[in-house]
Design an enzyme around this catalytic site. Structure first.
Site, short mmCIF file in Angstrom:
data_model
loop_
_atom_site.label_atom_id
_atom_site.label_comp_id
_atom_site.label_asym_id
_atom_site.label_seq_id
_atom_site.Cartn_x
_atom_site.Cartn_y
_atom_site.Cartn_z
N ASN A 47 0.84 -1.20 0.00
CA ASN A 47 0.00 0.00 0.00
C ASN A 47 0.87 1.24 0.00
O ASN A 47 1.96 1.27 0.59
CB ASN A 47 -1.02 -0.01 1.14
N GLU A 49 0.32 5.30 0.59
CA GLU A 49 -0.65 6.29 1.07
C GLU A 49 -0.27 7.71 0.65
O GLU A 49 0.82 7.95 0.12
CB GLU A 49 -0.77 6.18 2.59
N CYS A 58 -4.06 0.52 -2.44
CA CYS A 58 -3.90 -0.73 -1.70
C CYS A 58 -2.82 -1.62 -2.34
O CYS A 58 -2.51 -1.51 -3.52
CB CYS A 58 -5.20 -1.51 -1.68
N GLU A 60 -2.93 -4.79 -3.10
CA GLU A 60 -3.41 -5.68 -4.17
C GLU A 60 -3.42 -4.94 -5.51
O GLU A 60 -3.03 -5.48 -6.55
CB GLU A 60 -4.83 -6.18 -3.86
N CYS A 93 -10.35 -4.93 0.32
CA CYS A 93 -11.39 -3.91 0.25
C CYS A 93 -12.20 -4.07 -1.04
O CYS A 93 -11.80 -4.76 -1.98
CB CYS A 93 -10.78 -2.51 0.34
N CYS A 96 -10.43 -3.11 -4.39
CA CYS A 96 -9.50 -4.13 -4.89
C CYS A 96 -10.26 -5.33 -5.46
O CYS A 96 -9.83 -5.92 -6.46
CB CYS A 96 -8.55 -4.57 -3.78
N1 THU Z 1 -5.27 -1.62 2.44
C1 THU Z 1 -4.68 -2.45 1.54
O1 THU Z 1 -3.57 -2.21 1.09
N2 THU Z 1 -5.35 -3.55 1.16
C2 THU Z 1 -6.58 -3.91 1.63
O2 THU Z 1 -7.13 -4.92 1.19
C3 THU Z 1 -7.23 -3.12 2.66
C4 THU Z 1 -6.57 -1.83 3.00
C5 THU Z 1 -4.53 -0.42 2.88
C6 THU Z 1 -5.09 0.89 2.39
C7 THU Z 1 -4.56 1.85 3.42
O3 THU Z 1 -3.23 2.22 3.05
C8 THU Z 1 -4.47 1.02 4.68
O4 THU Z 1 -4.53 -0.35 4.26
C9 THU Z 1 -5.57 1.29 5.67
O5 THU Z 1 -6.82 1.17 5.08
#
Ligand code: THU
Length: 139
Positions: A47, A49, A58, A60, A93, A96
């Site tokens: 991920n 941000e 994310c 994935e 999520c 994704c």
């Molecule tokens: N996140 C992911 O990378 N994958 C997921 O399936 C769920 C959430 C990340 C997004 C964000 O950077 C952090 O987790 C908190 O939501």
């Protein structure tokens, strides 16, 4: 690929390694993923941000987008693994899931892991039944 032939432990380890590259200064929640191609390549993702929170990407999607950027096309993928520091296997999520549904076969295995030893075996279609599709989408 036959799900029994999947290198489950290797994919989960790759996802754990990718997780260490996460850029997550806001949530402090690091996620790692890897997508495996039919020709055996593995594309890691983490991920990433942003201070404008809506731009966070994310793990994935990072992995899948890296594979597409390297020339892979929908149908080239055989498995995806994702790992986070959760008490049970992490659940991808909705965004994704929609991206997986666009780029991967519905039957493709998705390995949901965490830093512990539990693994949940899901499929792209099982994670998002009835995903959105344009009727006449072409590449
Ligand atoms: N996140 C992911 O990378 N994958 C997921 O399936 C769920 C959430 C990340 C997004 C964000 O950077 C952090 O987790 C908190 O939501």
């Amino acid at each position: 690929m036959d799900p029994d032939q999947l290198p489950v432990d290797e994919l989960l380890q790759d996802a754990r390694d990718a997780r260490l590259h996460a850029y997550a200064p806001y949530s402090r929640f690091q996620v790692g993923a890897v997508v495996l191609t039919r020709d055996g390549r593995r594309f890691p993702g983490c991920n990433v941000e942003n201070a404008a929170y809506g731009l966070c990407n994310c793990a994935e999607r990072t992995a899948l987008f890296a594979a597409i950027a390297a020339g892979c096309r929908p149908g080239d993928f055989t498995a995806l693994a994702v790992v986070a520091d959760t008490s049970a296997p992490v659940s991808p999520c909705g965004a994704c899931r929609q991206v997986m549904a666009e780029l991967c076969d519905a039957a493709m295995p998705v390995l949901l892991g965490h830093l512990g030893h539990q693994v949940q075996h899901a499929t792209v279609g099982g994670l998002l039944p009835g995903s959105f599709r344009l009727p006449d989408a072409t590449e």
